[in-house]
Motif scaffolding. Structure first.
Motif, mmCIF file in Angstrom:
data_model
loop_
_atom_site.group_PDB
_atom_site.id
_atom_site.type_symbol
_atom_site.label_atom_id
_atom_site.label_comp_id
_atom_site.label_asym_id
_atom_site.label_seq_id
_atom_site.Cartn_x
_atom_site.Cartn_y
_atom_site.Cartn_z
ATOM 1 N N VAL A 71 -15.594 22.963 -94.872
ATOM 2 C CA VAL A 71 -16.860 23.680 -94.687
ATOM 3 C C VAL A 71 -17.020 24.761 -95.746
ATOM 4 N N GLN A 72 -15.946 25.449 -96.077
ATOM 5 C CA GLN A 72 -16.020 26.467 -97.128
ATOM 6 C C GLN A 72 -16.361 25.851 -98.472
ATOM 7 N N ALA A 73 -15.776 24.686 -98.785
ATOM 8 C CA ALA A 73 -16.093 24.015 -100.053
ATOM 9 C C ALA A 73 -17.543 23.536 -100.073
ATOM 10 N N LEU A 74 -18.032 23.012 -98.952
ATOM 11 C CA LEU A 74 -19.421 22.555 -98.896
ATOM 12 C C LEU A 74 -20.400 23.703 -99.041
ATOM 13 N N ASN A 75 -20.025 24.877 -98.556
ATOM 14 C CA ASN A 75 -20.893 26.050 -98.702
ATOM 15 C C ASN A 75 -20.811 26.669 -100.084
ATOM 16 N N THR A 76 -19.714 26.404 -100.802
ATOM 17 C CA THR A 76 -19.520 27.019 -102.126
ATOM 18 C C THR A 76 -20.166 26.196 -103.228
ATOM 19 N N TYR A 77 -20.010 24.891 -103.152
ATOM 20 C CA TYR A 77 -20.436 24.034 -104.251
ATOM 21 C C TYR A 77 -21.734 23.312 -103.898
ATOM 22 N N ASN A 78 -22.484 23.032 -104.935
ATOM 23 C CA ASN A 78 -23.741 22.311 -104.797
ATOM 24 C C ASN A 78 -23.533 20.869 -105.245
ATOM 25 N N ILE A 79 -23.791 19.925 -104.360
ATOM 26 C CA ILE A 79 -23.611 18.504 -104.648
ATOM 27 C C ILE A 79 -24.940 17.941 -105.137
ATOM 28 N N VAL A 80 -24.936 17.308 -106.299
ATOM 29 C CA VAL A 80 -26.133 16.709 -106.878
ATOM 30 C C VAL A 80 -25.791 15.299 -107.333
ATOM 31 N N THR A 81 -26.817 14.584 -107.758
ATOM 32 C CA THR A 81 -26.602 13.236 -108.259
ATOM 33 C C THR A 81 -25.921 13.264 -109.626
ATOM 34 N N ARG A 82 -25.085 12.275 -109.875
ATOM 35 C CA ARG A 82 -24.403 12.194 -111.156
ATOM 36 C C ARG A 82 -25.345 11.721 -112.266
ATOM 37 N N ALA A 83 -26.401 11.014 -111.895
ATOM 38 C CA ALA A 83 -27.340 10.518 -112.892
ATOM 39 C C ALA A 83 -28.035 11.680 -113.581
ATOM 40 N N ASP A 84 -28.283 11.527 -114.875
ATOM 41 C CA ASP A 84 -28.955 12.551 -115.661
ATOM 42 C C ASP A 84 -30.461 12.354 -115.554
ATOM 43 N N PRO A 85 -31.203 13.338 -115.016
ATOM 44 C CA PRO A 85 -32.653 13.156 -114.894
ATOM 45 C C PRO A 85 -33.359 12.983 -116.228
ATOM 46 N N ASN A 86 -32.760 13.452 -117.313
ATOM 47 C CA ASN A 86 -33.390 13.356 -118.630
ATOM 48 C C ASN A 86 -33.025 12.084 -119.372
ATOM 49 N N THR A 87 -32.227 11.218 -118.770
ATOM 50 C CA THR A 87 -31.793 9.986 -119.427
ATOM 51 C C THR A 87 -32.039 8.830 -118.479
ATOM 52 N N ALA A 88 -33.020 7.999 -118.819
ATOM 53 C CA ALA A 88 -33.411 6.910 -117.927
ATOM 54 C C ALA A 88 -32.764 5.585 -118.288
ATOM 55 N N SER A 89 -32.018 5.522 -119.392
ATOM 56 C CA SER A 89 -31.417 4.251 -119.791
ATOM 57 C C SER A 89 -30.155 4.536 -120.603
ATOM 58 N N HIS A 90 -29.355 3.498 -120.773
ATOM 59 C CA HIS A 90 -28.122 3.633 -121.542
ATOM 60 C C HIS A 90 -28.417 3.918 -123.013
ATOM 61 N N LEU A 91 -29.493 3.352 -123.544
ATOM 62 C CA LEU A 91 -29.858 3.604 -124.936
ATOM 63 C C LEU A 91 -30.194 5.070 -125.156
ATOM 64 N N GLN A 92 -30.938 5.667 -124.234
ATOM 65 C CA GLN A 92 -31.239 7.092 -124.373
ATOM 66 C C GLN A 92 -29.973 7.929 -124.328
ATOM 67 N N ARG A 93 -29.053 7.568 -123.454
ATOM 68 C CA ARG A 93 -27.810 8.329 -123.356
ATOM 69 C C ARG A 93 -27.012 8.240 -124.664
ATOM 70 N N MET A 94 -26.969 7.061 -125.255
ATOM 71 C CA MET A 94 -26.247 6.896 -126.511
ATOM 72 C C MET A 94 -26.897 7.713 -127.624
ATOM 73 N N LEU A 95 -28.232 7.724 -127.678
ATOM 74 C CA LEU A 95 -28.920 8.496 -128.711
ATOM 75 C C LEU A 95 -28.669 9.990 -128.538
ATOM 76 N N ARG A 96 -28.710 10.483 -127.309
ATOM 77 C CA ARG A 96 -28.456 11.906 -127.064
ATOM 78 C C ARG A 96 -27.017 12.279 -127.420
ATOM 79 N N ASN A 97 -26.058 11.430 -127.036
ATOM 80 C CA ASN A 97 -24.664 11.714 -127.355
ATOM 81 C C ASN A 97 -24.427 11.689 -128.864
#
Length: 886
Positions: free
Chosen positions: A567-593
């Motif tokens: 419970v302390q860990a759940l209150n301390t940390y914010n859980i979000v999606t691993r997907a990057d909202p600014n990268t909609a495809s693998h090609l975009q991710r490769m270009l950004r990297n």
């Protein structure tokens, strides 16, 4: 805690091995002892199949309606239906069912559009139309092909969304926004992230395929929902997709957060319903057998595509019960909201479960947190939209591409039918030309068919239908429709590599950016929705922490959990999606990297190169980048361009230093020249003083000329002595001048070799002044001695005295002239040397004299690189050039 099928968590019941006499699980009833053989109690017949067996052979059987529970005995999370009269529950059910039916009618057009969209996917295989009523083509034999633009857009969207939202490492991560991160906190965050991903992908195995199917339906329907609740049967939180036809909301609502009433239609099997009653989630009352379900249009279309009909079996046991779980606001009699101890008429959130066929209320539970004074409703539903629409439900690809898909489908069919009619045209036959065996004439390849012509030419008896073949304009029109459909659906291929090879990079990037903007916007909506789903899952884990680690062994590095720590860990940390909202495809991710890595490569000192490499390795699909990186990386070799730039900068710096040294030299020479002029002025003053002394001496000499005449013999002798002394003084002056000249030349040579102009000039002026002073002192001494001698013999030899005086004046004038000449020559030589030093470049460091020693009266002379011998003065330390005797 959660409540009901969708949101409650209850204590273990008798079916879990607990004591069957617990008052929390068994209502008041009649206890019948069936253990004795001779005992026959006088009781009515009961159905022992609906009883609960106990130890010793007894069975607890419920007879008649259950007794209402006392309001004060019901806890905050208990089923309030146990304390509400049946007639009140019936009125609640009637009113809610009426409102649910109105909500369902408000979305009827959306359901019809969704059903048509499923049909236009073209997933159902349709044969060529026959003479019967089946098929979608209007004429017999006409093609029933459907355009694939909608299906292609949906499949591509679903595949891309699943790849981004469900990566191999799991869908969840801890948000990297903790400022005061430490090693312990990092270990807890890693364990929380690994544990949550393990729960979603391993413990809750249906989550991944359920999410995959949901994302495909998002593209078709425009809206799919995730329900995050605590399953009372599985006794753990789960997240399941709920499709639009099963989420009944009035279309006037805008989101799940502000909807006044949300109804989830649950199709529940008989065994599941019974389990829910036995564990106390639902009231244990008879609900009857399930009836025939009225299916909506989307359900019928889905079943036609799948080829499977649900809930249409002849056996009632094979049909599901239809349960409405309604999340609404009620003002329940007996459970009113109170302010200052009095009911205030405020309708508060409840969750009500109703069996549709029997119209029985199975569950009524509070739907807010016990410590919430505002009684705000809990959230269980998350909407995954494709595009936010004009109402509650979103807009999908079926809405965007429906009409244009119909147009392309019609064009395809006309094109195919035109080819078929051109090969197998219909015929027109002349009336009375002859009686034929059949009006349908089909000739097999290579076959023969006889017809009656009545004696007329066959061309006058039978004529083919004048069908028109498609022209180029029609073909171009079909291509235009396809292009517009692909562009609208986001499936058009961006021609950036096979078009103009000289296209500017900016233009190419602009085309790519413009093509992926709609997809990127939808991807951001899905990322926000998945983050909300994970937050609701975290909320369910706060209510039941043990469900998080109950099915796990140990975390990373042997990390272990308990309720308080989780419970302390759940209150301390914010859980979000691993997907990057600014990268909609693998090609975009490769270009950004690639762009990030190029910036780090250009300036490695300004970036954390190791972190950037980890991001790049994860971006290409590897889960653990640390195993590919060297623990002690070596610095990269120097860049040739950087080295050339460094050498050029150093050369420029040396050039600047040389210019600065030249300016400093000129600045030092300026005061030396001024000092030389000042010394020349002082020499003139000294010469004037010497002239004055000469006049005074002449005046004094004139007074004693008479006496000198009388002392000629003595004066001649004194003159001879004076001449001898004068010669000696002249020889000494010549030697001294020669030594000074040699010393000056050696010093100038040494100073010329060393580049120290200031010191050479100062020493030269000092030596000149010292020589002048010595000469003046010597002259004064000689004059004083002469005067003394003249005073001694003045009385005796005045004539010799006058002669000696004249010789003395002549010697004085000659000495002064020689001195002036020497000074002028030294100044001229000094000025010439100064000009040569200024004009000449800075000499290299002088080489030391080596070898070739010669003995001299002043010591050993050494041979210098210029070919001359030099000896060092034992007192002053100066070097003098030694000349050989001729």
């Amino acid at each position: 805690m959660a409540a009901g099928l969708g949101s409650i968590r209850l204590a273990p019941s008798p079916i879990d091995g607990m004591d069957s006499d617990s008052p929390a699980d068994i209502r008041q009833g009649v206890v019948v002892d069936l253990s004795g053989d001779d005992y026959e109690p006088d009781i009515p017949d009961v159905d022992t199949d609906k009883g609960v067996e106990i130890e010793g052979g007894g069975v607890i059987v419920r007879i008649g309606p259950p007794k209402l529970a006392n309001k004060d005995d019901l806890g905050f999370e208990d089923n309030l239906a146990e304390g509400i009269p049946r007639d009140t529950l019936g009125m609640i059910a009637d009113e809610l069912l009426r409102l649910i039916e109105e909500d369902n009618r408000s979305r009827s057009e959306w359901l019809e559009t969704r059903a048509r969209g499923i049909e236009m996917l073209g997933l159902k295989i349709e044969p060529m139309r026959s003479s019967g009523p089946d098929g979608s083509a209007p004429l017999e034999g006409q093609s029933q092909v459907r355009a694939s633009v909608l299906c292609e857009a949906v499949v591509r969207f679903g595949a891309n969304a699943f790849a981004e939202l469900c990566p191999t490492d799991g869908p969840a991560k801890v948000a990297e926004d903790t400022a005061a991160a430490t090693t312990d906190l990092d270990d807890v965050a890693d364990a929380l992230e690994v544990g949550l991903n393990h729960y979603l992908t391993v413990t809750d195995k249906p989550w991944t395929p359920d999410t995959d199917a949901m994302l495909l339906r998002v593209g078709v329907d425009g809206s799919v929902f995730k329900k995050v609740f605590h399953d009372p049967i599985l006794r753990r939180p789960v997240s399941r997709a709920v499709y639009g036809e099963d989420v009944i909301v009035n279309n006037s609502a805008t989101s799940t957060y502000d909807a006044r009433r949300i109804t989830h239609r649950v199709m529940m099997g008989g065994s599941t319903l019974r389990r829910m009653q036995l564990i106390g989630a639902y009231l244990d009352i008879p609900v009857g057998d399930p009836g025939w379900l009225t299916k909506d249009a989307p359900a019928n279309q889905s079943e036609e595509i799948a080829g499977i009909r649900k809930n249409e079996g002849a056996e009632q046991e094979d049909r599901d019960h239809e349960i409405y779980e309604t999340y609404c606001e009620l003002d329940l009699p007996g459970f009113e909201h109170e302010t200052a101890g009095h009911p205030d008429g405020l309708a508060v959130p409840y969750k009500v479960a109703i069996h549709k066929e029997s119209r029985e209320v199975l569950e009524v539970r509070r739907n807010w947190n016990e410590d919430d004074e505002m009684c705000l409703p809990k959230t269980y539903f998350v909407q995954f939209p494709f595009i936010r629409g004009f109402g509650f439900y979103g807009i999908g690809l079926s809405h965007l591409l429906g009409n244009i898909t119909n147009g392309v489908t019609a064009a395809y069919r006309e094109f195919i039918d035109a080819g078929m009619f051109a090969n197998f045209p219909g015929l027109l036959a002349a009336r009375g030309s002859g009686r034929q065996d059949n009006s349908v004439i089909r000739i097999a390849p290579g076959g023969l068919k006889e017809i009656e012509t009545g004696g007329l030419p066959i061309q006058q008896v039978v004529m083919g239908m004048p069908y028109k073949s498609p022209d180029a304009t029609f073909v171009q029109f079909i291509q235009q429709l396809n292009s517009e459909a692909q562009r609208l659906g986001g499936t058009a291929e961006v021609m950036v590599g096979e078009g103009r090879q000289d296209a500017p990079v900016g233009t190419t990037l602009a085309l790519i950016e413009q093509a992926i903007k709609p997809l990127l916007a939808t991807h951001k909506r899905l990322c926000a929705a998945q983050s909300d789903e994970l937050q609701l899952l975290v909320e369910r884990f706060r209510e039941d922490p043990g469900a998080f680690y109950r099915h796990q062994k140990t975390g990373p590095n042997g990390f272990s959990w308990d309720d308080q720590r989780l419970v302390q860990a759940l209150n301390t940390y914010n859980i979000v999606t691993r997907a990057d909202p600014n990268t909609a495809s693998h090609l975009q991710r490769m270009l950004r990297n690639a762009a990030l890595y190029m910036m780090a490569k250009d300036d490695p000192t300004a970036f954390n190169v190791t972190k950037i490499r980890q991001v790049c390795i994860r971006g290409i699909g590897f889960a653990n980048p640390d195993q590919y990186l060297n623990a002690n990386p070596q610095p990269p070799p120097p860049d040739p361009k950087s080295q050339a730039a460094l050498i050029a900068a150093q050369a420029q710096m040396l050039d600047a230093e040389a210019k600065q040294g030249q300016l400093q030299l000129e600045a030092r020479n300026a005061p030396l020249e001024a000092q030389g002029k000042q010394m020349d002025a002082q020499a003139k003053i000294t010469t004037a003083k010497l002239g004055l002394q000469k006049q005074q001496l002449a005046t004094h000499t004139a007074g004693i000329q008479a006496q000198n005449e009388q002392m000629k013999p003595a004066m001649e002798q004194a003159g001879r002595q004076h001449e001898a002394q004068q010669n000696a003084a002249d020889r000494g002056a010549d030697i001294l001048k020669q030594q000074m000249q040699q010393a000056h030349e050696m010093r100038l040579a040494g100073m010329e070799q060393q580049g120290n102009l200031q010191q050479a000039h100062m020493e030269h002026q000092g030596k000149l002044q010292e020589a002048g002073m010595q000469h003046q002192t010597e002259m004064q001494r000689i004059g004083a001695e002469q005067q003394g001698r003249m005073a001694e013999v003045g009385a005796k030899h005045p004539t010799e005295m006058a002669k000696g005086q004249l010789q003395h004046e002549t010697a004085m004038a000659q000495g002064e002239q020689q001195r002036q000449t020497t000074l002028a020559q030294g100044a001229q030589q000094h000025a010439g040397k100064l000009q040569e030093i200024k004009a000449a470049p800075k000499p290299a460091a002088p080489k030391r004299a080596t070898g070739g020693r010669v003995e001299t009266p002043f010591g050993d002379a050494r041979l210098a690189p210029d070919g001359h011998h030099y000896v060092r003065h034992p007192i002053s330390g100066q070097y003098f050039r030694v000349k050989k005797k001729e």
